[in-house]
Design an enzyme around this catalytic site. Structure first.
Site, short mmCIF file in Angstrom:
data_model
loop_
_atom_site.label_atom_id
_atom_site.label_comp_id
_atom_site.label_asym_id
_atom_site.label_seq_id
_atom_site.Cartn_x
_atom_site.Cartn_y
_atom_site.Cartn_z
N ARG A 132 0.85 -1.18 0.00
CA ARG A 132 0.00 0.00 0.00
C ARG A 132 0.88 1.23 0.00
O ARG A 132 2.03 1.18 0.40
CB ARG A 132 -0.84 0.04 1.27
CG ARG A 132 -1.62 -1.20 1.52
CD ARG A 132 -2.29 -1.11 2.89
NE ARG A 132 -2.89 -2.39 3.23
CZ ARG A 132 -3.53 -2.63 4.37
NH1 ARG A 132 -3.63 -1.67 5.28
NH2 ARG A 132 -4.05 -3.81 4.61
N ASP A 173 0.25 5.33 1.43
CA ASP A 173 -0.71 6.15 2.16
C ASP A 173 -1.22 7.31 1.33
O ASP A 173 -0.66 7.64 0.28
CB ASP A 173 -0.04 6.71 3.43
CG ASP A 173 0.09 5.66 4.51
OD1 ASP A 173 -0.90 4.93 4.73
OD2 ASP A 173 1.17 5.56 5.12
N TYR A 220 12.39 3.39 -1.43
CA TYR A 220 11.60 4.60 -1.19
C TYR A 220 12.53 5.80 -1.17
O TYR A 220 13.66 5.72 -0.65
CB TYR A 220 10.90 4.54 0.17
CG TYR A 220 9.64 3.74 0.21
CD1 TYR A 220 8.43 4.29 -0.22
CD2 TYR A 220 9.63 2.44 0.70
CE1 TYR A 220 7.26 3.57 -0.15
CE2 TYR A 220 8.45 1.71 0.77
CZ TYR A 220 7.26 2.28 0.34
OH TYR A 220 6.11 1.57 0.41
N ARG A 249 8.44 7.23 6.64
CA ARG A 249 8.09 8.58 7.09
C ARG A 249 8.50 8.81 8.54
O ARG A 249 8.94 9.91 8.91
CB ARG A 249 6.61 8.85 6.87
CG ARG A 249 6.28 9.01 5.37
CD ARG A 249 4.80 8.92 5.10
NE ARG A 249 4.06 9.95 5.82
CZ ARG A 249 2.73 9.97 5.92
NH1 ARG A 249 2.00 9.00 5.34
NH2 ARG A 249 2.12 10.93 6.58
#
Lengths: 243, 243
Positions: A50, A52, A110, A197
């Site tokens: 997923r 966000d 990422y 994050r």
């Protein structure tokens, strides 16, 4: 029956994340509806994971099984013709029947993008976290090195994370400066909810001197909630998933 | 009476260009209205030049005269608090009374950004011209070299250009590749209307093989309308003006 693997790029600004959900429009829903129109049959996408709300992707991977066999270019070009401007298929390939975008993923890259500027920068607002401050990049680099390896990352997830285990492997974290931008490139085997994050938010707090440089070592022994703030979503991009 | 010089960054996507006009909202108008609220007096901005609808700026320079003397930080921070997210003052400095942002400009740097990708790239849509093709960068670089120097650029302007003279000096043109992006960095003494966009469109046509590599030499002797298409506005950014 064909198993088709898609690589998708999207600007997540206007979406409630990847996964279908009752409140808000998800990227998955838009792509599945496009595929439904293209193939004349409903399709369920299996994604590598997923993202966000507000998070972007340059290389989200998803696969689907279909009995409507088209030339590969038709999946890509045909679907792109049905998708909105902020989502596009980059690649469509035929893969083995048992390929599974989530279970077979071996790693992900990422990128978290910081914009360091004394005032806000309109041209960087959409794809970065703007910090009107100087950061101690050497301290952040040293702290990032402590995150690399196999660790229990429970301090680096947020509530709502459904993962049963919290041990993951981070392969590398690289900080790259490009004019006023600072990229935090994180490569790892897998990620807990909001992990990149929370890592980025923690590294920023170290860069600001709000936490000691050796705080990561302590946090890796702590429970959830001890780490830094969750960096805002628009700075994050899923760059690549590999198999 | 103070003469204040501003450096402005803006995302031009939602504006009808820099200059005030009856149809559509201009960046100038928004900044002047912000200054009016900040200073409690109406202000007219003198800019280094215009930018067209949809064109961005990282370093637009404009000055204004005012009798409302504030600390310099107040012009920057106060005005930024009154401006929308897509416009921000980067610098505010006190300059000599006779400084004039247009007449005193000695040169400008424009960047035209191309995105070369076999399919559209949502993450690059806002700030580039997307070309689904390969370009012969060596041919473009050779052709760009022919544009450098003092020339009559009348073939490289578009209708509506009000300039009386069409001779300008181009100091340099550099093509820089960065992954799927190709930047065309143009530095010059001054520019006719749409000149960088017509230059970029012409260089792209040379890169695509639609024009011979030596076509620039021919065009520099031609009238308006002979050069390539005007490249779309969202790829262009006014990077810097120097004095």
């Amino acid at each position: 029956m064909a198993n088709i693997r898609l690589v998708l790029e999207f600007d997540g600004s206007n979406y409630a994340g990847w996964q279908r959900q009752p409140n808000g429009l998800a990227v998955q829903q838009v792509v599945e509806e496009g595929l439904g129109r293209l193939l004349g049959a409903s399709v369920t996408l299996i994604s590598s994971g997923r993202t966000d709300a507000g998070v972007h992707a340059r290389g989200m991977v998803a696969n689907f099984h279909t009995e409507r066999i088209l030339p590969l270019a038709a999946y890509r070009e045909g679907l792109n013709g049905l998708l909105p401007p902020d989502i596009a298929v980059q690649e469509a390939t035929l893969v083995a029947d048992d390929f599974h975008a989530r279970f077979d993923a071996r790693g992900k890259w990422y990128r978290y993008c910081l914009c360091l500027n004394p005032v806000r920068s309109p041209l960087n607002a959409r794809y970065s976290w703007q910090l009107r401050a100087n950061l101690d990049v050497a301290a952040m680099t040293a702290a990032a090195a402590d995150l690399v390896g196999v660790h229990d990352f429970q301090a680096f997830r947020t509530s709502g994370c459904a993962a049963r285990t919290t041990t993951r492997e981070i392969f590398s974290i690289d900080l790259l400066a490009a004019e006023k931008l600072l990229y935090i490139d994180v490569r790892g085997s897998g990620f807990l909810r909001n992990m990149v994050r929370v890592m980025s938010g923690t590294l920023v707090e170290i860069g600001l001197g709000k936490r000691p440089v050796n705080d990561v070592k302590r946090l890796l022994l702590q429970d959830q909630g001890q780490a830094g703030r969750t960096a805002p979503p628009q700075g994050l991009c899923l760059m690549e998933v590999w198999y």
